[in-house]
Design a protein around this motif. Structure first.
Motif, short mmCIF file in Angstrom:
data_model
loop_
_atom_site.label_atom_id
_atom_site.label_comp_id
_atom_site.label_asym_id
_atom_site.label_seq_id
_atom_site.Cartn_x
_atom_site.Cartn_y
_atom_site.Cartn_z
N ASP A 186 0.76 -1.09 0.04
CA ASP A 186 0.03 -0.04 0.05
C ASP A 186 0.95 1.21 0.09
O ASP A 186 0.46 2.17 -0.28
N LYS A 187 2.18 1.07 0.29
CA LYS A 187 3.01 2.50 0.41
C LYS A 187 3.94 2.30 -0.69
O LYS A 187 4.76 3.21 -0.51
N LYS A 188 4.01 1.31 -1.38
CA LYS A 188 5.07 1.23 -2.60
C LYS A 188 5.13 2.17 -3.46
O LYS A 188 6.34 2.86 -3.88
N GLU A 189 4.21 2.74 -3.88
CA GLU A 189 3.85 3.87 -4.96
C GLU A 189 4.36 5.06 -4.42
O GLU A 189 5.21 5.79 -5.25
N ASP A 190 4.07 5.38 -3.16
CA ASP A 190 4.64 6.76 -2.58
C ASP A 190 6.23 6.55 -2.37
O ASP A 190 6.79 7.47 -2.96
N LEU A 191 6.68 5.42 -2.16
CA LEU A 191 8.17 5.41 -1.91
C LEU A 191 8.76 5.30 -3.46
O LEU A 191 9.55 5.86 -3.56
N THR A 192 8.07 4.60 -4.40
CA THR A 192 8.70 4.55 -5.59
C THR A 192 8.56 6.15 -6.32
O THR A 192 9.63 6.62 -6.98
N SER A 193 7.64 6.78 -6.03
CA SER A 193 7.55 8.36 -6.61
C SER A 193 8.70 9.08 -5.92
O SER A 193 9.16 9.97 -6.58
N GLN A 194 8.87 8.70 -4.54
CA GLN A 194 9.97 9.41 -3.94
C GLN A 194 11.46 9.24 -4.31
O GLN A 194 12.35 10.21 -4.81
N PHE A 195 11.55 8.05 -4.91
CA PHE A 195 12.74 7.51 -5.41
C PHE A 195 12.85 8.39 -6.93
O PHE A 195 14.16 8.93 -7.27
N LYS A 196 11.88 8.26 -7.81
CA LYS A 196 11.79 9.08 -8.88
C LYS A 196 12.15 10.38 -8.82
O LYS A 196 13.02 10.91 -9.72
N GLU A 197 11.71 11.17 -7.93
CA GLU A 197 11.99 12.60 -7.64
C GLU A 197 13.48 12.52 -7.43
O GLU A 197 13.97 13.45 -8.03
N GLN A 198 13.98 11.77 -6.43
CA GLN A 198 15.61 11.93 -6.34
C GLN A 198 16.42 11.47 -7.44
O GLN A 198 17.67 11.93 -7.54
N LEU A 199 15.91 10.71 -8.24
CA LEU A 199 16.74 10.11 -9.36
C LEU A 199 16.37 10.76 -10.54
O LEU A 199 16.64 10.45 -11.60
N LEU A 200 15.92 11.95 -10.37
CA LEU A 200 15.67 13.05 -11.76
C LEU A 200 14.77 12.46 -12.72
O LEU A 200 15.12 12.50 -14.06
N GLY A 201 13.84 11.65 -12.40
CA GLY A 201 12.56 11.06 -13.10
C GLY A 201 12.96 9.67 -13.54
O GLY A 201 11.84 8.91 -14.37
N ALA A 202 13.84 8.68 -13.02
CA ALA A 202 14.18 7.63 -13.22
C ALA A 202 13.19 6.60 -12.67
O ALA A 202 12.90 6.96 -11.22
N ASP A 203 12.36 5.86 -13.30
CA ASP A 203 11.48 4.90 -12.46
C ASP A 203 11.95 3.78 -12.09
O ASP A 203 12.29 2.78 -12.89
N VAL A 204 12.20 3.70 -10.87
CA VAL A 204 12.93 2.36 -10.24
C VAL A 204 11.52 1.54 -9.87
O VAL A 204 10.53 2.09 -9.88
N PHE A 247 17.40 3.11 2.03
CA PHE A 247 17.95 3.31 0.78
C PHE A 247 17.63 4.67 0.33
O PHE A 247 18.52 5.41 -0.11
N LEU A 248 16.23 4.89 0.32
CA LEU A 248 15.87 6.46 -0.14
C LEU A 248 16.25 7.37 0.63
O LEU A 248 16.99 8.50 0.27
N TYR A 249 16.66 7.28 2.16
CA TYR A 249 17.36 8.25 2.82
C TYR A 249 18.71 8.41 2.18
O TYR A 249 19.44 9.77 2.08
N TYR A 250 19.46 7.34 1.88
CA TYR A 250 20.84 7.70 1.56
C TYR A 250 20.92 8.01 0.06
O TYR A 250 22.01 8.82 -0.42
N VAL A 251 20.12 7.89 -0.73
CA VAL A 251 19.89 8.30 -2.00
C VAL A 251 19.85 9.88 -1.94
O VAL A 251 20.44 10.61 -2.84
N LYS A 252 18.88 10.33 -1.14
CA LYS A 252 18.80 11.62 -1.07
C LYS A 252 19.84 12.49 -0.57
O LYS A 252 20.24 13.46 -0.94
N ASN A 253 20.62 11.94 0.56
CA ASN A 253 21.57 12.40 1.18
C ASN A 253 23.25 12.37 0.44
O ASN A 253 23.78 13.31 0.59
N LYS A 254 23.19 11.40 -0.46
CA LYS A 254 24.54 11.09 -0.79
C LYS A 254 24.41 11.52 -2.46
O LYS A 254 25.49 11.77 -3.11
#
Length: 323
Positions: A186-204, A247-254
Protein backbone atom coordinates in the motif's frame (compact mmCIF):
# COMPACT_ATOMS: atom_id res chain seq x y z
CA UNK A 1 -0.75 -41.73 34.56
CA UNK A 2 -1.79 -40.69 31.09
CA UNK A 3 -4.62 -38.15 31.00
CA UNK A 4 -7.87 -39.50 29.56
CA UNK A 5 -8.18 -36.21 27.71
CA UNK A 6 -5.58 -36.80 24.99
CA UNK A 7 -5.73 -34.28 22.14
CA UNK A 8 -8.24 -35.26 19.48
CA UNK A 9 -9.93 -37.76 21.82
CA UNK A 10 -11.21 -35.37 24.47
CA UNK A 11 -14.83 -35.35 23.36
CA UNK A 12 -15.00 -39.13 23.45
CA UNK A 13 -13.46 -39.42 26.96
CA UNK A 14 -16.70 -38.48 28.71
CA UNK A 15 -19.81 -40.17 27.35
CA UNK A 16 -22.69 -37.88 26.43
CA UNK A 17 -25.72 -37.85 28.66
CA UNK A 18 -28.58 -39.94 27.33
CA UNK A 19 -31.22 -37.29 27.92
CA UNK A 20 -31.07 -33.59 28.64
CA UNK A 21 -33.16 -32.12 31.45
CA UNK A 22 -36.31 -30.32 30.35
CA UNK A 23 -35.00 -26.89 31.44
CA UNK A 24 -31.83 -27.41 29.42
CA UNK A 25 -33.81 -28.44 26.34
CA UNK A 26 -35.99 -25.35 26.66
CA UNK A 27 -32.92 -23.11 26.89
CA UNK A 28 -31.45 -24.75 23.77
CA UNK A 29 -34.69 -24.16 21.90
CA UNK A 30 -35.15 -20.54 23.01
CA UNK A 31 -31.57 -19.28 23.18
CA UNK A 32 -29.74 -21.37 20.60
CA UNK A 33 -32.03 -22.80 17.96
CA UNK A 34 -34.04 -19.58 17.69
CA UNK A 35 -30.92 -17.40 17.31
CA UNK A 36 -28.09 -19.40 15.75
CA UNK A 37 -29.42 -18.95 12.22
CA UNK A 38 -29.00 -15.17 12.38
CA UNK A 39 -25.46 -15.52 13.78
CA UNK A 40 -24.41 -17.97 11.09
CA UNK A 41 -25.96 -15.75 8.41
CA UNK A 42 -23.71 -12.89 9.57
CA UNK A 43 -20.68 -15.16 9.55
CA UNK A 44 -21.55 -16.60 6.13
CA UNK A 45 -21.96 -13.12 4.70
CA UNK A 46 -18.50 -12.10 5.92
CA UNK A 47 -16.88 -15.28 4.63
CA UNK A 48 -18.86 -15.33 1.36
CA UNK A 49 -19.68 -19.00 1.87
CA UNK A 50 -22.55 -20.78 3.65
CA UNK A 51 -21.48 -21.97 7.09
CA UNK A 52 -23.44 -23.96 9.66
CA UNK A 53 -23.02 -24.71 13.35
CA UNK A 54 -23.02 -28.20 14.81
CA UNK A 55 -23.18 -28.71 18.58
CA UNK A 56 -23.53 -32.04 20.34
CA UNK A 57 -25.50 -30.76 23.32
CA UNK A 58 -25.63 -34.13 25.06
CA UNK A 59 -21.83 -34.17 25.00
CA UNK A 60 -21.52 -30.49 25.92
CA UNK A 61 -23.85 -31.01 28.88
CA UNK A 62 -21.81 -34.01 30.05
CA UNK A 63 -18.73 -31.78 30.29
CA UNK A 64 -20.76 -29.20 32.20
CA UNK A 65 -21.72 -31.88 34.72
CA UNK A 66 -18.13 -33.16 34.97
CA UNK A 67 -16.78 -29.63 35.36
CA UNK A 68 -19.60 -28.61 37.69
CA UNK A 69 -20.48 -25.62 35.52
CA UNK A 70 -23.84 -24.39 36.77
CA UNK A 71 -24.05 -21.86 33.95
CA UNK A 72 -23.78 -24.45 31.19
CA UNK A 73 -25.97 -26.96 33.04
CA UNK A 74 -28.69 -24.33 33.39
CA UNK A 75 -28.15 -22.60 30.04
CA UNK A 76 -26.36 -24.86 27.53
CA UNK A 77 -28.01 -23.11 24.57
CA UNK A 78 -26.95 -19.67 25.78
CA UNK A 79 -23.39 -20.88 26.37
CA UNK A 80 -23.08 -22.52 22.95
CA UNK A 81 -24.46 -19.43 21.23
CA UNK A 82 -22.01 -17.23 23.15
CA UNK A 83 -19.08 -19.39 22.06
CA UNK A 84 -20.03 -19.19 18.40
CA UNK A 85 -21.08 -15.54 18.52
CA UNK A 86 -17.71 -14.66 20.09
CA UNK A 87 -16.12 -15.30 16.69
CA UNK A 88 -18.02 -12.50 14.94
CA UNK A 89 -15.85 -9.68 16.30
CA UNK A 90 -12.60 -11.47 15.50
CA UNK A 91 -13.77 -12.55 12.05
CA UNK A 92 -14.61 -8.91 11.35
CA UNK A 93 -11.04 -8.00 12.25
CA UNK A 94 -9.58 -10.87 10.23
CA UNK A 95 -11.60 -10.15 7.11
CA UNK A 96 -11.88 -6.37 7.56
CA UNK A 97 -15.63 -6.83 7.68
CA UNK A 98 -15.69 -9.04 4.62
CA UNK A 99 -13.41 -6.86 2.49
CA UNK A 100 -10.12 -8.77 2.76
CA UNK A 101 -10.43 -11.43 0.08
CA UNK A 102 -7.01 -12.89 0.89
CA UNK A 103 -7.96 -13.64 4.50
CA UNK A 104 -11.39 -14.91 3.49
CA UNK A 105 -9.89 -17.27 0.91
CA UNK A 106 -7.36 -18.61 3.41
CA UNK A 107 -10.06 -19.24 6.04
CA UNK A 108 -12.43 -20.91 3.59
CA UNK A 109 -9.68 -23.08 2.18
CA UNK A 110 -8.79 -24.41 5.63
CA UNK A 111 -12.34 -24.70 6.98
CA UNK A 112 -13.36 -26.82 4.03
CA UNK A 113 -16.29 -28.50 5.81
CA UNK A 114 -17.91 -25.08 6.42
CA UNK A 115 -18.76 -26.14 9.99
CA UNK A 116 -18.36 -24.33 13.34
CA UNK A 117 -18.39 -26.69 16.31
CA UNK A 118 -17.58 -26.97 20.01
CA UNK A 119 -14.84 -29.36 21.12
CA UNK A 120 -13.11 -30.04 24.42
CA UNK A 121 -9.32 -29.81 24.45
CA UNK A 122 -7.23 -30.54 27.56
CA UNK A 123 -4.38 -28.38 26.27
CA UNK A 124 -6.57 -25.29 26.48
CA UNK A 125 -6.46 -23.45 29.81
CA UNK A 126 -9.90 -21.89 29.47
CA UNK A 127 -11.10 -21.15 25.92
CA UNK A 128 -9.38 -21.07 22.55
CA UNK A 129 -10.05 -21.86 18.89
CA UNK A 130 -8.49 -24.13 16.29
CA UNK A 131 -8.99 -25.51 12.79
CA UNK A 132 -8.96 -29.29 12.57
CA UNK A 133 -10.30 -31.76 10.08
CA UNK A 134 -11.75 -28.97 7.97
CA UNK A 135 -13.84 -27.59 10.83
CA UNK A 136 -13.53 -24.44 12.92
CA UNK A 137 -13.51 -25.43 16.58
CA UNK A 138 -14.37 -23.45 19.70
CA UNK A 139 -12.26 -25.24 22.29
CA UNK A 140 -12.80 -25.37 26.04
CA UNK A 141 -10.99 -27.13 28.84
CA UNK A 142 -12.88 -30.38 29.55
CA UNK A 143 -12.77 -29.82 33.32
CA UNK A 144 -13.50 -26.09 33.17
CA UNK A 145 -15.92 -25.27 30.34
CA UNK A 146 -17.57 -21.90 29.87
CA UNK A 147 -14.71 -19.69 31.09
CA UNK A 148 -13.47 -16.62 29.15
CA UNK A 149 -15.90 -17.38 26.34
CA UNK A 150 -15.70 -13.88 24.85
CA UNK A 151 -11.97 -14.35 24.23
CA UNK A 152 -12.18 -17.77 22.59
CA UNK A 153 -11.11 -16.40 19.20
CA UNK A 154 -8.66 -13.70 20.26
CA UNK A 155 -5.81 -15.70 18.70
CA UNK A 156 -7.74 -16.34 15.49
CA UNK A 157 -5.04 -15.08 13.12
CA UNK A 158 -2.39 -17.13 14.88
CA UNK A 159 -4.54 -20.29 14.85
CA UNK A 160 -5.26 -19.74 11.17
CA UNK A 161 -1.56 -19.56 10.42
CA UNK A 162 -0.88 -22.67 12.51
CA UNK A 163 -3.41 -24.58 10.43
CA UNK A 164 -1.91 -23.15 7.25
CA UNK A 165 1.60 -24.19 8.34
CA UNK A 166 0.37 -27.69 9.17
CA UNK A 167 -1.00 -27.97 5.63
CA UNK A 168 1.98 -26.29 3.92
CA UNK A 169 4.94 -25.35 6.16
CA UNK A 170 6.39 -23.07 3.48
CA UNK A 171 3.21 -21.12 2.76
CA UNK A 172 3.36 -17.39 3.46
CA UNK A 173 1.33 -16.84 6.65
CA UNK A 174 -1.82 -14.74 6.69
CA UNK A 175 -0.27 -12.42 9.28
CA UNK A 176 2.72 -11.89 6.96
CA UNK A 177 0.50 -11.26 3.95
CA UNK A 178 -1.55 -8.75 5.91
CA UNK A 179 1.55 -6.84 7.04
CA UNK A 180 2.96 -7.06 3.53
CA UNK A 181 -0.16 -5.44 2.09
CA UNK A 182 -0.54 -2.71 4.69
CA UNK A 183 3.09 -1.83 5.30
CA UNK A 184 4.67 -2.38 1.90
CA UNK A 185 2.30 -2.86 -1.03
CA UNK A 186 0.00 0.00 0.00
CA UNK A 187 3.00 2.31 0.44
CA UNK A 188 5.12 1.17 -2.49
CA UNK A 189 3.72 3.73 -4.93
CA UNK A 190 4.64 6.64 -2.66
CA UNK A 191 8.13 5.23 -2.07
CA UNK A 192 8.64 4.72 -5.80
CA UNK A 193 7.53 8.29 -6.45
CA UNK A 194 10.07 9.62 -3.97
CA UNK A 195 12.85 7.59 -5.58
CA UNK A 196 11.81 9.00 -8.96
CA UNK A 197 12.11 12.55 -7.67
CA UNK A 198 15.55 11.94 -6.21
CA UNK A 199 16.74 10.14 -9.35
CA UNK A 200 15.59 12.96 -11.64
CA UNK A 201 12.76 11.03 -13.26
CA UNK A 202 14.15 7.50 -13.29
CA UNK A 203 11.38 4.97 -12.64
CA UNK A 204 12.81 2.43 -10.24
CA UNK A 205 11.03 -0.78 -9.33
CA UNK A 206 11.02 -2.05 -5.74
CA UNK A 207 11.36 -5.81 -5.96
CA UNK A 208 11.17 -8.81 -3.63
CA UNK A 209 10.15 -12.43 -4.19
CA UNK A 210 7.87 -12.82 -1.17
CA UNK A 211 7.41 -16.59 -1.37
CA UNK A 212 11.12 -17.22 -1.90
CA UNK A 213 12.00 -14.99 1.07
CA UNK A 214 9.57 -16.79 3.37
CA UNK A 215 10.69 -20.25 2.25
CA UNK A 216 14.30 -19.26 2.98
CA UNK A 217 13.31 -17.96 6.42
CA UNK A 218 11.46 -21.21 7.21
CA UNK A 219 14.46 -23.24 6.04
CA UNK A 220 16.69 -21.03 8.20
CA UNK A 221 14.72 -22.00 11.31
CA UNK A 222 15.75 -25.61 10.76
CA UNK A 223 19.40 -24.56 10.76
CA UNK A 224 19.27 -21.94 13.51
CA UNK A 225 16.65 -22.13 16.26
CA UNK A 226 17.15 -18.40 16.93
CA UNK A 227 15.31 -17.56 13.70
CA UNK A 228 12.03 -16.11 15.01
CA UNK A 229 9.32 -17.14 12.56
CA UNK A 230 6.58 -15.34 14.46
CA UNK A 231 8.50 -12.06 14.48
CA UNK A 232 9.47 -12.39 10.81
CA UNK A 233 5.85 -13.08 9.93
CA UNK A 234 4.48 -10.19 11.96
CA UNK A 235 7.01 -7.73 10.47
CA UNK A 236 7.30 -9.23 7.00
CA UNK A 237 6.20 -6.19 4.98
CA UNK A 238 7.46 -3.65 7.50
CA UNK A 239 11.00 -4.99 7.13
CA UNK A 240 10.90 -4.73 3.35
CA UNK A 241 9.72 -1.13 3.67
CA UNK A 242 12.50 -0.48 6.17
CA UNK A 243 15.22 -1.57 3.73
CA UNK A 244 13.83 0.57 0.91
CA UNK A 245 13.14 3.60 3.13
CA UNK A 246 16.70 3.41 4.40
CA UNK A 247 17.98 3.29 0.83
CA UNK A 248 15.82 6.30 -0.09
CA UNK A 249 17.36 8.26 2.79
CA UNK A 250 20.90 7.61 1.55
CA UNK A 251 19.95 8.31 -2.07
CA UNK A 252 18.65 11.71 -0.97
CA UNK A 253 21.68 12.55 1.11
CA UNK A 254 24.46 11.09 -1.05
CA UNK A 255 23.26 11.73 -4.57
CA UNK A 256 21.54 14.97 -3.63
CA UNK A 257 19.92 15.24 -7.08
CA UNK A 258 23.36 15.85 -8.61
CA UNK A 259 23.24 15.13 -12.35
CA UNK A 260 26.57 13.35 -12.45
CA UNK A 261 25.88 11.27 -9.32
CA UNK A 262 22.41 10.27 -10.51
CA UNK A 263 23.75 9.36 -13.95
CA UNK A 264 26.43 7.21 -12.36
CA UNK A 265 23.79 5.39 -10.34
CA UNK A 266 21.37 4.80 -13.23
CA UNK A 267 24.21 3.59 -15.47
CA UNK A 268 25.32 1.07 -12.85
CA UNK A 269 21.79 0.00 -11.97
CA UNK A 270 20.71 -0.21 -15.60
CA UNK A 271 17.54 -2.24 -14.96
CA UNK A 272 16.43 0.29 -12.31
CA UNK A 273 15.42 -2.71 -10.20
CA UNK A 274 16.04 -2.48 -6.44
CA UNK A 275 15.85 -5.88 -4.77
CA UNK A 276 15.69 -7.25 -1.24
CA UNK A 277 16.85 -10.86 -1.01
CA UNK A 278 17.30 -13.33 1.84
CA UNK A 279 20.23 -15.73 1.52
CA UNK A 280 20.26 -19.15 3.24
CA UNK A 281 21.04 -19.14 6.95
CA UNK A 282 24.77 -19.44 7.51
CA UNK A 283 25.70 -17.42 4.42
CA UNK A 284 28.68 -15.21 5.24
CA UNK A 285 27.70 -11.61 4.56
CA UNK A 286 30.11 -8.79 3.81
CA UNK A 287 28.76 -6.87 6.80
CA UNK A 288 27.40 -8.28 10.03
CA UNK A 289 23.71 -8.12 9.21
CA UNK A 290 23.52 -7.44 5.47
CA UNK A 291 25.39 -6.86 2.27
CA UNK A 292 24.77 -4.91 -0.91
CA UNK A 293 25.87 -5.45 -4.48
CA UNK A 294 25.09 -4.45 -8.05
CA UNK A 295 24.72 -7.52 -10.23
CA UNK A 296 23.41 -7.74 -13.79
CA UNK A 297 22.23 -4.16 -13.55
CA UNK A 298 20.23 -4.82 -10.37
CA UNK A 299 20.82 -3.26 -6.96
CA UNK A 300 20.53 -5.97 -4.30
CA UNK A 301 20.17 -5.66 -0.54
CA UNK A 302 20.81 -9.07 0.97
CA UNK A 303 20.38 -10.44 4.47
CA UNK A 304 19.84 -13.85 6.15
CA UNK A 305 16.86 -15.25 8.10
CA UNK A 306 18.30 -14.57 11.54
CA UNK A 307 19.17 -10.99 10.53
CA UNK A 308 15.91 -10.18 8.74
CA UNK A 309 15.28 -6.52 9.53
CA UNK A 310 18.25 -6.08 11.87
CA UNK A 311 19.70 -2.60 11.32
CA UNK A 312 17.95 -2.53 7.97
CA UNK A 313 17.95 1.27 7.94
CA UNK A 314 21.73 1.24 7.55
CA UNK A 315 22.12 -1.53 4.99
CA UNK A 316 22.75 0.84 2.07
CA UNK A 317 24.76 3.55 3.82
CA UNK A 318 27.84 2.84 1.68
CA UNK A 319 26.09 2.26 -1.65
CA UNK A 320 28.06 5.00 -3.42
CA UNK A 321 31.20 2.87 -3.01
CA UNK A 322 29.68 0.42 -5.53
CA UNK A 323 29.31 3.03 -8.27
Amino acid sequence: MRSPFSRGQAMASIPPVEKLPLAARKNIRDEYEAKIGEVMDRISKMLKQTYKAEVNFNQFYAYAVAGDSDWIKNSPGTAALNYIESSVYYLKRLTEEGKDDMAIEAFNDLVSERIFTLEADPKVSYSDCSIRNGKFEFNFNPTNPGVNVDYTCQELEKRLDEALAAKDPEALPVIARRDLQKEFEDKKEDLTSQFKEQLLGADVKLMADYDAIWKTIVAGKKVNSDVDLESCSRRFGSVLKQYFEGFLYYVKNKLNKDDMMVEGFTEAVSTLELWVEVAPEGTKLKDSYYEIEIKDGKFIIRTTPSNYGTNGDYATQNFVDLL
